[in-house]
Design a protein around this motif. Structure first.
Motif, PDB file in Angstrom:
ATOM      1  N   ARG A  93       0.846  -1.177   0.000  1.00 43.71           N
ATOM      2  CA  ARG A  93       0.000   0.000   0.000  1.00 43.71           C
ATOM      3  C   ARG A  93       0.886   1.233   0.000  1.00 43.71           C
ATOM      4  O   ARG A  93       1.893   1.273   0.712  1.00 43.71           O
ATOM      5  CB  ARG A  93      -0.884   0.008   1.249  1.00 43.71           C
ATOM      6  N   TYR A  95       1.110   5.774  -1.262  1.00 44.95           N
ATOM      7  CA  TYR A  95       0.619   6.986  -1.921  1.00 44.95           C
ATOM      8  C   TYR A  95       1.419   7.170  -3.200  1.00 44.95           C
ATOM      9  O   TYR A  95       2.643   7.179  -3.174  1.00 44.95           O
ATOM     10  CB  TYR A  95       0.766   8.191  -1.000  1.00 44.95           C
ATOM     11  N   ASN A  98       0.524   9.810 -10.070  1.00 43.03           N
ATOM     12  CA  ASN A  98       0.495   9.243 -11.415  1.00 43.03           C
ATOM     13  C   ASN A  98       0.385  10.325 -12.474  1.00 43.03           C
ATOM     14  O   ASN A  98      -0.138  11.409 -12.225  1.00 43.03           O
ATOM     15  CB  ASN A  98      -0.680   8.279 -11.558  1.00 43.03           C
ATOM     16  N   VAL A 108      -3.241   9.087  -5.605  1.00 46.63           N
ATOM     17  CA  VAL A 108      -4.130   8.033  -5.115  1.00 46.63           C
ATOM     18  C   VAL A 108      -3.441   7.241  -4.015  1.00 46.63           C
ATOM     19  O   VAL A 108      -2.210   7.243  -3.906  1.00 46.63           O
ATOM     20  CB  VAL A 108      -4.552   7.059  -6.243  1.00 46.63           C
ATOM     21  N   VAL A 110      -2.857   3.527  -3.228  1.00 49.72           N
ATOM     22  CA  VAL A 110      -2.893   2.298  -4.019  1.00 49.72           C
ATOM     23  C   VAL A 110      -2.686   1.078  -3.125  1.00 49.72           C
ATOM     24  O   VAL A 110      -1.831   1.088  -2.243  1.00 49.72           O
ATOM     25  CB  VAL A 110      -1.776   2.310  -5.100  1.00 49.72           C
ATOM     26  N   TYR A 111      -3.470   0.064  -3.391  1.00 50.75           N
ATOM     27  CA  TYR A 111      -3.303  -1.248  -2.764  1.00 50.75           C
ATOM     28  C   TYR A 111      -3.011  -2.227  -3.888  1.00 50.75           C
ATOM     29  O   TYR A 111      -3.773  -2.309  -4.848  1.00 50.75           O
ATOM     30  CB  TYR A 111      -4.584  -1.691  -2.052  1.00 50.75           C
ATOM     31  N   ALA A 127      -4.393  -4.207  -8.628  1.00 45.41           N
ATOM     32  CA  ALA A 127      -4.227  -2.942  -7.911  1.00 45.41           C
ATOM     33  C   ALA A 127      -5.556  -2.203  -7.862  1.00 45.41           C
ATOM     34  O   ALA A 127      -6.264  -2.116  -8.864  1.00 45.41           O
ATOM     35  CB  ALA A 127      -3.179  -2.070  -8.597  1.00 45.41           C
ATOM     36  N   ARG A 129      -7.212   1.534  -6.431  1.00 51.70           N
ATOM     37  CA  ARG A 129      -6.836   2.883  -6.013  1.00 51.70           C
ATOM     38  C   ARG A 129      -8.044   3.609  -5.487  1.00 51.70           C
ATOM     39  O   ARG A 129      -9.123   3.505  -6.067  1.00 51.70           O
ATOM     40  CB  ARG A 129      -6.272   3.666  -7.212  1.00 51.70           C
ATOM     41  N   LYS A 130      -7.825   4.355  -4.433  1.00 45.85           N
ATOM     42  CA  LYS A 130      -8.906   5.174  -3.895  1.00 45.85           C
ATOM     43  C   LYS A 130      -8.376   6.573  -3.605  1.00 45.85           C
ATOM     44  O   LYS A 130      -7.174   6.822  -3.706  1.00 45.85           O
ATOM     45  CB  LYS A 130      -9.523   4.526  -2.655  1.00 45.85           C
ATOM     46  N   ALA A 132      -6.842   9.657  -2.021  1.00 43.37           N
ATOM     47  CA  ALA A 132      -5.768   9.776  -1.031  1.00 43.37           C
ATOM     48  C   ALA A 132      -6.075  10.926  -0.072  1.00 43.37           C
ATOM     49  O   ALA A 132      -6.579  11.973  -0.488  1.00 43.37           O
ATOM     50  CB  ALA A 132      -4.438  10.031  -1.735  1.00 43.37           C
TER      51      ALA A 132
END
Length: 169
Positions: A93, A95, A98, A108, A110-111, A127, A129-130, A132
């Motif tokens: 995980r 930050y 991009n 974002v 990212v996981y 992956a 993304r949500k 941040a």
């Protein structure tokens, strides 16, 4: 639009010119952006939200290396951490800043996790993304500015728990 690095799509053979970065942020409005890659980081799936946010088409993305959206402000150490974590079968995980097709950027959280087949073998990565947290993004920006100039930085911040470092600040 100024052009930058050339990326070859391995599926279509087409060359994609990455735009030069512009200092303009596009805010991710929510939802989840999802991608899947093979073991080498070549994109095999993208959802609509990801395509909308990046500005690329499905045809441009499927078969392209995931680095097509790598912003030059992102230190390689962060991605080294990601690959080391994934090779251990763990979830990473972090930050991430991009680069969009038009040169603008977005942040974002990212996981990334391994994707397994029915035999339990890793066959790729997924992956999500949500949005941040803006305060955490500021902390990540400061950290990336500090370590970004040294692409080979081997600082503790880029170990497998660098996201925990940011979260703890």
């Amino acid at each position: 639009m100024k052009k930058g690095t050339r990326i070859v799509n391995f599926k279509t053979g087409k060359v994609i010119e990455k735009a030069e970065p512009v200092d303009e942020e596009v805010y991710f409005d929510g939802g989840v952006m999802i991608t899947e890659t093979d073991l080498k980081g070549v994109i095999t799936y993208v959802n609509k939200k990801f395509r909308e946010m990046t500005g690329y088409t499905r045809e441009e993305l499927i078969g392209a290396p995931h680095s097509i959206i790598r912003h030059p402000d992102m230190p390689k150490g962060a991605f080294r951490s990601m690959w080391e974590t994934l090779k251990e079968g763990k979830i990473w995980r972090g930050y991430v800043k991009n680069l969009r097709k038009d040169g603008k950027y977005y942040w974002v959280l990212v996981y990334v996790q391994p994707k397994y087949d029915e035999n339990g073998d890793v066959v790729g990565y997924i992956a999500g993304r949500k949005v941040a947290d803006p305060q955490k993004v500021k902390q990540a920006e400061m950290m990336y500015e500090q370590f970004g100039a040294d692409e080979l930085a081997d600082e503790e911040i880029f170990d497998c728990s660098y996201h925990e470092y940011i979260e703890s600040k």
